[in-house]
Design a protein around this motif. Structure first.
Motif, PDB file in Angstrom:
ATOM      1  N   ILE A  78      -2.288  -3.916   2.642  1.00  0.00           N
ATOM      2  CA  ILE A  78      -2.498  -5.278   2.140  1.00  0.00           C
ATOM      3  C   ILE A  78      -2.203  -6.288   3.245  1.00  0.00           C
ATOM      4  CG2 ILE A  78      -1.656  -7.015   0.505  1.00  0.00           C
ATOM      5  CD1 ILE A  78      -1.225  -4.747  -1.500  1.00  0.00           C
ATOM      6  N   CYS A  79      -1.137  -6.071   3.994  1.00  0.00           N
ATOM      7  CA  CYS A  79      -0.820  -6.945   5.135  1.00  0.00           C
ATOM      8  C   CYS A  79      -1.959  -6.953   6.133  1.00  0.00           C
ATOM      9  CB  CYS A  79       0.463  -6.483   5.819  1.00  0.00           C
ATOM     10  SG  CYS A  79       1.971  -7.021   5.004  1.00  0.00           S
ATOM     11  N   ASP A  80      -2.502  -5.770   6.404  1.00  0.00           N
ATOM     12  CA  ASP A  80      -3.601  -5.662   7.369  1.00  0.00           C
ATOM     13  C   ASP A  80      -4.839  -6.384   6.863  1.00  0.00           C
ATOM     14  OD1 ASP A  80      -4.768  -4.528   9.822  1.00  0.00           O
ATOM     15  OD2 ASP A  80      -5.967  -3.312   8.443  1.00  0.00           O
ATOM     16  N   ARG A 136      -4.119 -10.136   6.767  1.00  0.00           N
ATOM     17  CA  ARG A 136      -3.620 -10.650   8.052  1.00  0.00           C
ATOM     18  C   ARG A 136      -2.267 -11.353   7.880  1.00  0.00           C
ATOM     19  NH1 ARG A 136      -7.613  -9.939  11.707  1.00  0.00           N
ATOM     20  NH2 ARG A 136      -9.759  -9.753  10.923  1.00  0.00           N
ATOM     21  N   ILE A 137      -1.379 -10.646   7.197  1.00  0.00           N
ATOM     22  CA  ILE A 137      -0.012 -11.138   6.983  1.00  0.00           C
ATOM     23  C   ILE A 137       0.943 -10.245   7.782  1.00  0.00           C
ATOM     24  CG2 ILE A 137       1.831 -11.475   5.296  1.00  0.00           C
ATOM     25  CD1 ILE A 137      -0.311 -12.009   3.194  1.00  0.00           C
ATOM     26  N   ASN A 138       1.779 -10.842   8.569  1.00  0.00           N
ATOM     27  CA  ASN A 138       2.701 -10.073   9.412  1.00  0.00           C
ATOM     28  C   ASN A 138       4.084  -9.960   8.780  1.00  0.00           C
ATOM     29  OD1 ASN A 138       0.747  -9.755  11.494  1.00  0.00           O
ATOM     30  ND2 ASN A 138       1.197 -11.844  12.197  1.00  0.00           N
ATOM     31  N   ASP A 139       4.110  -9.548   7.517  1.00  0.00           N
ATOM     32  CA  ASP A 139       5.396  -9.442   6.822  1.00  0.00           C
ATOM     33  C   ASP A 139       5.285  -8.386   5.719  1.00  0.00           C
ATOM     34  OD1 ASP A 139       7.838  -9.747   5.629  1.00  0.00           O
ATOM     35  OD2 ASP A 139       7.761 -11.937   5.513  1.00  0.00           O
ATOM     36  N   ILE A 140       5.455  -7.127   6.129  1.00  0.00           N
ATOM     37  CA  ILE A 140       5.340  -6.029   5.164  1.00  0.00           C
ATOM     38  C   ILE A 140       6.433  -6.118   4.104  1.00  0.00           C
ATOM     39  CG2 ILE A 140       5.476  -3.520   4.890  1.00  0.00           C
ATOM     40  CD1 ILE A 140       4.180  -3.187   7.568  1.00  0.00           C
ATOM     41  N   GLU A 141       7.623  -6.532   4.515  1.00  0.00           N
ATOM     42  CA  GLU A 141       8.740  -6.625   3.578  1.00  0.00           C
ATOM     43  C   GLU A 141       8.425  -7.610   2.453  1.00  0.00           C
ATOM     44  OE1 GLU A 141      13.592  -7.016   3.751  1.00  0.00           O
ATOM     45  OE2 GLU A 141      12.410  -8.157   5.194  1.00  0.00           O
ATOM     46  N   ALA A 191       6.051  -5.868   0.076  1.00  0.00           N
ATOM     47  CA  ALA A 191       6.778  -4.829  -0.642  1.00  0.00           C
ATOM     48  C   ALA A 191       7.657  -5.431  -1.733  1.00  0.00           C
ATOM     49  CB  ALA A 191       7.616  -4.017   0.334  1.00  0.00           C
ATOM     50  N   HIS A 192       8.314  -6.538  -1.434  1.00  0.00           N
ATOM     51  CA  HIS A 192       9.186  -7.183  -2.415  1.00  0.00           C
ATOM     52  C   HIS A 192       8.377  -7.781  -3.565  1.00  0.00           C
ATOM     53  CE1 HIS A 192      12.894  -7.696   0.428  1.00  0.00           C
ATOM     54  NE2 HIS A 192      12.678  -6.442   0.067  1.00  0.00           N
ATOM     55  N   LEU A 234       5.538  -6.540  -4.699  1.00  0.00           N
ATOM     56  CA  LEU A 234       5.109  -5.398  -5.509  1.00  0.00           C
ATOM     57  C   LEU A 234       6.274  -4.747  -6.247  1.00  0.00           C
ATOM     58  CD1 LEU A 234       2.496  -3.702  -3.131  1.00  0.00           C
ATOM     59  CD2 LEU A 234       2.092  -5.282  -5.022  1.00  0.00           C
ATOM     60  N   GLU A 235       7.490  -4.979  -5.789  1.00  0.00           N
ATOM     61  CA  GLU A 235       8.678  -4.459  -6.471  1.00  0.00           C
ATOM     62  C   GLU A 235       9.256  -5.466  -7.460  1.00  0.00           C
ATOM     63  OE1 GLU A 235      11.277  -3.517  -3.281  1.00  0.00           O
ATOM     64  OE2 GLU A 235      10.079  -1.824  -2.567  1.00  0.00           O
ATOM     65  N   GLY A 236       8.672  -6.666  -7.492  1.00  0.00           N
ATOM     66  CA  GLY A 236       9.162  -7.694  -8.399  1.00  0.00           C
ATOM     67  C   GLY A 236      10.404  -8.403  -7.928  1.00  0.00           C
ATOM     68  N   LYS A 237      10.743  -8.246  -6.640  1.00  0.00           N
ATOM     69  CA  LYS A 237      11.949  -8.872  -6.100  1.00  0.00           C
ATOM     70  C   LYS A 237      11.680 -10.244  -5.508  1.00  0.00           C
ATOM     71  CE  LYS A 237      14.031  -4.427  -4.816  1.00  0.00           C
ATOM     72  NZ  LYS A 237      14.508  -3.607  -3.676  1.00  0.00           N
ATOM     73  N   ARG A 238      10.408 -10.559  -5.288  1.00  0.00           N
ATOM     74  CA  ARG A 238      10.049 -11.847  -4.688  1.00  0.00           C
ATOM     75  C   ARG A 238       8.862 -12.436  -5.433  1.00  0.00           C
ATOM     76  NH1 ARG A 238       9.429 -13.228   1.747  1.00  0.00           N
ATOM     77  NH2 ARG A 238       8.446 -15.273   1.531  1.00  0.00           N
ATOM     78  N   PHE A 239       8.980 -13.689  -5.784  1.00  0.00           N
ATOM     79  CA  PHE A 239       7.906 -14.357  -6.524  1.00  0.00           C
ATOM     80  C   PHE A 239       6.746 -14.664  -5.570  1.00  0.00           C
ATOM     81  CE2 PHE A 239       5.779 -17.901  -8.650  1.00  0.00           C
ATOM     82  CZ  PHE A 239       5.716 -17.426  -9.953  1.00  0.00           C
TER      83      PHE A 239
END
Length: 291
Positions: A78-80, A83-88, A91-92, A94-99
């Motif tokens: 998805i990052c690729d 074109r987003i340089n923030d995998i974390e 991931a957050h 998709l884990e529901g840890k970040r809005f």
């Protein structure tokens, strides 16, 4: 602090620590002391925001039934793609840890062609933005011509005899596998028995729409016979064309427009598709000859 105050402070601190005891990450174990001797344990699990849930659902939908040559969507892919340089960050989300912020939702919606209103509000379905319905011939032609050029047409027919309701998928191609249109209407079927007089007259619209699609995309067109439940999910945007689970090659639409039976196999049409198929062809032939 006096000796008595020290005793009271320690007692209060011990009481709090006995009530709130950390159990797991993102979870709190609360011990309740009821009147009975046994303690009860209540586990509080953080609720994942609905926006995150819909993004997770969209990813699962896009990954469903992918081909062996098509890698599944992951935070890295998805990052690729976006074109987003923030995998974390991904991931957050998709884990529901970040809005998910609006910028990400816009990027996600635009690249994967997921309905933006559905992502934001839950209205309609993930792929509603792909689905169009019209009853008038000029409106159907307008949908086709506006979306052109496209590289492929797939005729999806529900396996529900004798009508076999059909939806037409226009696939943009050119490296954008997520971009397509679904066109459907009640007259797109191969039986006249369930149609009134007005519906019977619109069968010619079905015939002309098939011809329009084939002539616009020739020779890249094909037919698929699919289960009724998947057909319903397809035309209402609940399922992508790429996640059809069961299908078989079907030449119904291609043979349908051969109303003069010029094809070498036309004598087998009734055996293949039934008497309703032949009757609809005759109705269309009469409509065309009466013009």
């Amino acid at each position: 602090m006096t000796f008595l105050e020290n005793i009271l402070a320690n007692a209060f601190g011990n009481m709090l620590s006995s009530i709130f005891i950390p159990k797991e990450k993102n979870k709190i174990l609360i011990k309740v002391a009821p009147e009975s001797i046994e303690n009860k344990e209540i586990v509080i699990t953080p609720v994942i925001p609905q926006e995150n849930q819909r993004i997770i659902q969209a990813v699962h939908s896009l990954n469903d039934r992918k081909s062996y040559n098509d890698l599944p969507l992951t935070p890295a892919s998805i990052c690729d793609n976006l074109r987003i340089n923030d995998i974390e960050k991904i991931a957050h989300i998709l884990e529901g840890k970040r809005f998910p912020d609006l910028t990400f939702i816009n990027q996600f919606s635009e690249y994967y062609h997921i309905d933006k209103d559905w992502l934001l509000t839950g209205k309609d379905a993930p792929f509603s933005n792909h689905c169009f319905s019209a009853s008038l011939e000029y409106a159907l032609f307008s949908l086709i011509d506006t979306y052109a050029p496209f590289e492929e047409v797939i005729f999806f027919s529900a396996n529900t005899p004798p009508e076999y309701p059909t939806a037409i998928a226009l696939i943009k191609g050119k490296g954008d596998k997520y971009d397509y249109r679904i066109i459907h209407t009640s007259c797109f079927q191969f039986s006249a028995h369930s149609l009134g007089s007005g519906g019977r007259s619109k069968l010619k619209t079905f015939y002309n729409t098939i011809r329009r699609c084939i002539h616009t995309s020739a020779p890249n067109y094909s037919g698929r016979l699919i289960p009724a439940n998947e057909y319903s999910e397809l035309i209402y945007g609940k399922r992508s064309i790429h996640t059809i689970r069961y299908s078989q090659t079907d030449y119904r639409c291609e043979d349908f427009i051969d109303i003069t039976h010029k094809d070498d196999y036309s004598n087998q049409y009734e055996l293949r598709y039934g008497q309703d198929f032949i009757e609809v062809q005759e109705i269309i032939k009469e409509k065309i000859e009466s013009i």
